[in-house]
Enzyme design. Structure first.
Site, PDB file in Angstrom:
ATOM      1  N   ASP A 209       0.815  -1.212   0.000  1.00 35.79           N
ATOM      2  CA  ASP A 209       0.000   0.000   0.000  1.00 35.79           C
ATOM      3  C   ASP A 209       0.855   1.271   0.000  1.00 35.79           C
ATOM      4  O   ASP A 209       2.025   1.255   0.385  1.00 35.79           O
ATOM      5  CB  ASP A 209      -0.892   0.036   1.253  1.00 35.79           C
ATOM      6  CG  ASP A 209      -1.969  -1.031   1.253  1.00 35.79           C
ATOM      7  OD1 ASP A 209      -2.071  -1.770   0.256  1.00 35.79           O
ATOM      8  OD2 ASP A 209      -2.691  -1.132   2.262  1.00 35.79           O
ATOM      9  N   ASP A 210       0.210   2.383  -0.392  1.00 36.08           N
ATOM     10  CA  ASP A 210       0.647   3.756  -0.134  1.00 36.08           C
ATOM     11  C   ASP A 210       1.704   4.306  -1.089  1.00 36.08           C
ATOM     12  O   ASP A 210       2.230   5.393  -0.843  1.00 36.08           O
ATOM     13  CB  ASP A 210       1.161   3.930   1.307  1.00 36.08           C
ATOM     14  CG  ASP A 210       0.069   3.753   2.341  1.00 36.08           C
ATOM     15  OD1 ASP A 210      -1.101   3.626   1.944  1.00 36.08           O
ATOM     16  OD2 ASP A 210       0.389   3.724   3.546  1.00 36.08           O
ATOM     17  N   HIS A 264      -6.040   3.090  -4.233  1.00 37.64           N
ATOM     18  CA  HIS A 264      -5.964   3.310  -2.778  1.00 37.64           C
ATOM     19  C   HIS A 264      -6.384   4.739  -2.430  1.00 37.64           C
ATOM     20  O   HIS A 264      -5.860   5.323  -1.467  1.00 37.64           O
ATOM     21  CB  HIS A 264      -4.532   3.023  -2.310  1.00 37.64           C
ATOM     22  CG  HIS A 264      -4.398   2.751  -0.845  1.00 37.64           C
ATOM     23  ND1 HIS A 264      -5.274   1.976  -0.129  1.00 37.64           N
ATOM     24  CD2 HIS A 264      -3.448   3.175   0.062  1.00 37.64           C
ATOM     25  CE1 HIS A 264      -4.889   1.908   1.138  1.00 37.64           C
ATOM     26  NE2 HIS A 264      -3.790   2.640   1.280  1.00 37.64           N
ATOM     27  N   HIS A 268      -5.587   9.419   0.438  1.00 39.58           N
ATOM     28  CA  HIS A 268      -5.491   8.617   1.652  1.00 39.58           C
ATOM     29  C   HIS A 268      -6.250   9.215   2.838  1.00 39.58           C
ATOM     30  O   HIS A 268      -5.741   9.271   3.966  1.00 39.58           O
ATOM     31  CB  HIS A 268      -4.014   8.407   2.025  1.00 39.58           C
ATOM     32  CG  HIS A 268      -3.779   7.171   2.849  1.00 39.58           C
ATOM     33  ND1 HIS A 268      -3.796   7.172   4.233  1.00 39.58           N
ATOM     34  CD2 HIS A 268      -3.503   5.894   2.488  1.00 39.58           C
ATOM     35  CE1 HIS A 268      -3.541   5.954   4.679  1.00 39.58           C
ATOM     36  NE2 HIS A 268      -3.360   5.153   3.642  1.00 39.58           N
ATOM     37  N   HIS A 358       3.699  -2.388   2.969  1.00 37.26           N
ATOM     38  CA  HIS A 358       3.713  -1.015   2.460  1.00 37.26           C
ATOM     39  C   HIS A 358       4.961  -0.746   1.622  1.00 37.26           C
ATOM     40  O   HIS A 358       6.043  -1.230   1.955  1.00 37.26           O
ATOM     41  CB  HIS A 358       3.650  -0.025   3.631  1.00 37.26           C
ATOM     42  CG  HIS A 358       2.360  -0.107   4.396  1.00 37.26           C
ATOM     43  ND1 HIS A 358       2.127  -1.102   5.321  1.00 37.26           N
ATOM     44  CD2 HIS A 358       1.232   0.648   4.345  1.00 37.26           C
ATOM     45  CE1 HIS A 358       0.899  -0.950   5.826  1.00 37.26           C
ATOM     46  NE2 HIS A 358       0.338   0.094   5.248  1.00 37.26           N
TER      47      HIS A 358
END
Length: 399
Positions: A209-210, A264, A268, A358
């Site tokens: 993620d991210d 995603h 965020h 991540h």
């Protein structure tokens, strides 16, 4: 027709027998008739369809000295480069197989079973799909024919001095121009909210993620996973793409390597604190940025911190997304140390596991450095690495 006749007699040496049901117990004197045949490109795969004039059973082998094979010929010279022959299933399995063999002037080389999807809609027909690379091909023009052969006494030899007789369809090699496929999308199906994959398959999915990010660069994750021969699924923040990978280079390399990209959100946020309109915009804008960078429209969505409510699920579904959670969390975001990440993943691994790590949002050197031992440990336990679209059986769209 520029078939190399000198190898035709050798082709049968490794070919697999197909028994005509109507001729069981009787030695045939003619090869099995080929009613129709085709070879086409479907996305990344080659799809071979063949229909015989009579019923046949790929499982009845080595009895009538017959074979049905796909000849793959060099476009420039017309000489036979390789063949793919129908075969019966392995012991304990039901699906027929394909055996690949390169061809030289001396005849067929060693036959090797290849990964293929083989189906039958009738007892006269068979359809097989496989990757060109599995039979030594690239995405470039070729020519093909189907050869049906019988090697017994009482048939008319295909060439003087041989003991085999054969039939070819089409009579002249048929051209096929393969093009490099470009992944442009995927089609979500099944549940709208997924926490884990099938428990009856020894698969596991790495997800990150991210990103994209700069510490370390996203390209380092992509390169390391390629070195380890492991596909992964990357969930990307829309506003990070123009900031940390403005040309979409890392994203396009992900797709080229067989990785998958998911949405995603744009920035965020905590989606549960937003209105349905704002939730919709966060998901839609990130998806649009991924498509702008890569030409690929994602169908997987993960909410920041996994925080969802019924509205988030509804907005994601309306945009064509499946919402993805996870069930293995090594808490790498907390920077617990490389060893702790590895131990956590290995201790909690299970069939259908979705691992959440991540590649952005902070310094992710621990996560990157843990990957070799993490992958080695999971492989030692027999796990097969898959993307989430593979795990969930989603259709990929190519052009």
């Amino acid at each position: 027709m520029r078939i190399v006749r000198g190898v035709l007699s050798g082709l049968v040496a490794m070919s697999v027998v197909l028994v005509g049901a109507a001729g069981a117990g009787v030695t045939p004197v003619q090869p099995l008739g080929v009613q129709a045949a085709s070879l086409t490109q479907d996305g990344q795969d080659l799809t071979w369809q063949v229909e015989l004039t009579q019923s046949f059973s790929p499982g009845a082998l080595s009895r009538d000295h017959e074979s049905v094979c796909l000849l793959l010929e060099r476009n420039s010279s017309g000489s036979v480069a390789s063949q793919v022959c129908l075969a019966g299933p392995r012991r304990g399995e039901r699906s027929p197989r394909l055996l690949y063999s390169p061809i030289s002037r001396a005849g067929p080389g060693l036959a090797v079973a290849i990964d293929a999807t083989v189906t039958r809609s009738s007892n006269r027909e068979l359809t097989a799909s496989f990757m060109p690379s599995s039979v030594g091909l690239r995405y470039r023009p070729l020519r093909w024919q189907v050869i049906s052969t019988v090697s017994t006494r009482g048939c008319t030899p295909a060439a003087p001095g041989t003991t085999t007789c054969s039939t070819l369809l089409p009579a002249r090699p048929s051209p096929l121009s393969l093009h490099t496929p470009h992944l442009v999308g995927c089609v979500a199906s099944g549940p709208d909210w997924v926490f884990t994959g099938p428990r009856n398959v020894h698969d596991i999915a790495l997800t990150f993620d991210d990103g994209p990010w700069w510490e370390p660069p996203t390209a380092d994750f992509v390169t390391e996973l390629a070195r380890l021969h492991v596909p992964a699924t990357f969930f990307e923040i829309g506003e990070h793409i123009p900031t940390y990978d403005p040309h979409g280079t890392a994203e396009r390399q992900m797709l080229a390597d067989g990785d998958m990209i998911g949405d995603h959100t744009w920035s965020h946020p905590d989606l549960e604190g937003l209105s349905p309109f704002e939730q919709h915009e966060q998901i839609a804008e990130a998806g649009a940025e991924i498509k702008k960078a890569t030409g690929f429209q994602p169908c997987l969505f993960r909410a920041p911190d996994g925080a969802v409510d019924s509205s988030v699920l509804s907005e994601a579904k309306s945009l064509g997304f499946t919402t993805i959670q996870w069930d293995i969390d090594p808490r790498d975001w907390a920077l617990p140390g490389e060893d702790e990440i590895i131990d956590n993943v290995l201790a909690n691994a299970h069939n259908g596991g979705i691992i959440e790590e991540h590649f952005g949002g902070g310094p992710r050197y621990e996560t990157l450095d843990a990957l070799p031992a993490e992958v080695a440990g999971l492989r030692a336990r027999g796990y097969q690495f898959v993307t989430l679209t593979q795990m969930l059986g989603y259709k990929l769209v190519y052009r």
